[in-house]
Each structure stands twice: as C-alpha cells, then as structure tokens.
Design an enzyme around this catalytic site. Structure first.
Site, mmCIF file in Angstrom:
data_model
loop_
_atom_site.group_PDB
_atom_site.id
_atom_site.type_symbol
_atom_site.label_atom_id
_atom_site.label_comp_id
_atom_site.label_asym_id
_atom_site.label_seq_id
_atom_site.Cartn_x
_atom_site.Cartn_y
_atom_site.Cartn_z
ATOM 1 C CG ASP A 153 20.896 10.380 53.845
ATOM 2 O OD1 ASP A 153 20.401 11.515 53.731
ATOM 3 O OD2 ASP A 153 21.182 9.663 52.873
ATOM 4 C CG ASP B 142 16.276 9.913 49.311
ATOM 5 O OD1 ASP B 142 15.193 9.308 49.284
ATOM 6 O OD2 ASP B 142 16.381 11.144 49.139
#
Length: 268
Positions: A13, A15
């Site tokens: 991922d 963020d």
C-alpha cells in the site's frame, strides 16, 4: 501448517506505509531502492482513484521515491480491468477524476450520460449534487452500479474527508442498489495486480497499514501479509478482527532486509 514459499514478489500500500500526509515514512526510500535493485516484481497500490499512475509516479518522485509507472496499481486501473473483462467496449457515466476517466478511456470505454451500461463512482474532491442526482436516476433506469473502492473516509492535513464509500452509501440509500467495489479489500484488485506483473499469490506478500482493507485483501488473495504500525491500525486494534496478519512490524524499514538481492537469491 506447511512453511510458506520464499517471497519473490511484493505488493505494498502507499498511504500509511510509504508516505504519510505527503512525507515519506523513514525507510520507504531504502525499501523501494532495494526492490528495484533486486529485480523482483513489485507493485505500489492505492485505493485512491483520483490520480493516474503517471501522476503518482511524479508525486512520489518529488518525495524521493523512484517508483516506475508500470509498478503503480490503482483502484481506477483495477476497475477498468474489471469492466474490460465484463463488457468490452461498453459505456459509463463517471463521477471521478482523471485517474478514473483516463483508465476507462484507455480500455476503449465511451463516457456518456445517455443510457450507459454502468455508473462508475470514484474519488473526487468536488462531488456535486447534480452529478449524484444524475447517477441515481441512471441507476434507477437500469445502469449497473460500480464503485472504485469502499473507503468511507480519506486522509487530509485538516482531518478525515468523506470518501467514495460514504458517497456510495448515499446513492445506495436513494436507489436500493448496492455497488460492486473493485478496490481493496476485494481480492480482485490484488489478483489483477499480480497478473499485471506476472506474479503468483503463493510467493507474494502484501504490506499495508489497515486490517480491514490491506490485510484482508492480501489474506483473501492467498498472500503473506505484513501489517505496519505507521498508519491507521495500531497494535491494540488487531485483536478486534477475526483474522490476523502473517507478520506485524513497526514500519516499512523493518522489511528492507527481507528482500533478496540477486546474489543473495543465488546462494539460497
């Protein structure tokens, strides 16, 4: 349980794992450099559908993270891939930004508000009452409802913002129709991403900061999962869920040494 196979591809991922509010998380630059030096297939994923992969490449580069465009996978790209598989050359009424409209144009979709096959809802900072009203009427008229991701809120410097999942709930309330979500935690996003880089789930790992999207998506796609504690999920939150990550680490910096460089791989 049998021992897992060595990790030969990585999905992470963005963020909360690599960056936080526009600032790189310590160790992210070393992690990306190690991945690139290793030659292993990898992807940086995001449920945010606002930006194109080229936009995100430029944004990450300004932060000192050199991620090639081909190694970025967004919920907009996953949505476009899904629609291309389901109904090639279809039509859609879209609420969203360039990341989504570009992805749909690239698969040959026509964007229209006249009897579209789909209403596709993505992330935007300018949801308009007029656009939402049109989407509701088109869905009531028979258009199928697709949503890029179920995230109810998104981060900002000022605090949480309503995100795609919240707006989708409004449309569902008005139409009685639930959307199909293409992004995490739907394992579809992971599997299409793995296919894009020629990787297999049993030798892949997913790194994320959220139990309800990243870890769940990785788990359901059959991958090893790493939860980092630099984002939304804290150590005390893990036991609230009926599933667990394969590993919990403080940050992305703790994973750099797990990536085998070519000479190391040859010796194992």
């Amino acid at each position: 349980m049998a021992d897992r196979k060595p990790i030969t591809s990585w999905l992470t991922d963005m963020d909360g794992v690599l960056i936080h509010e526009g600032t790189p998380i310590p160790g992210a630059d070393a992690f990306i450099k190690r991945l690139r030096d290793s030659g292993l297939p990898f992807l940086v994923l995001t449920n945010n559908s606002i930006y194109t992969a080229r936009d995100l490449h430029a944004r990450l580069s300004r932060m000192g993270l050199d991620v090639p465009v081909k190694n970025i996978w967004t919920s907009a790209l996953a949505t476009a891939q899904f629609l291309d598989d389901q109904r090639p050359g279809g039509t859609a009424y879209v609420i969203g930004e360039a990341g989504l409209t570009t992805a749909l144009h690239d698969i040959g979709y026509v964007l229209t508000d006249h009897d579209p096959d789909y209403v596709v809802l993505g992330e935007t900072r300018t949801y308009s009452f007029e656009a939402l009203t049109k989407a509701i009427r088109l869905i009531n008229g028979g258009a199928r409802f697709i949503c890029t991701n179920p995230d109810e809120t998104g981060p900002s410097a000022e605090g949480p913002l309503p995100a795609t999942g919240s707006v989708a709930a409004l449309i569902t309330k008005a139409t009685g129709k639930e959307p199909y979500f293409a992004g995490k935690p739907n394992p579809l996003m992971m599997r299409t991403g793995l296919n894009a880089i020629g990787a297999h789930s049993e030798t892949s790992a997913m790194i994320g900061d959220r139990m309800d999207t990243d870890v769940l998506a990785g788990l359901e796609a059959g991958m090893q999962t790493f939860l980092v504690l630099t984002g939304l999920t804290g150590l005390a939150d893990i036991d609230r869920y009926p599933f667990r990550p394969s590993h919990v680490v403080d940050s992305i910096a703790d994973l750099v040494d797990l990536i085998d460089l070519p000479d190391q791989a040859d010796r194992t």
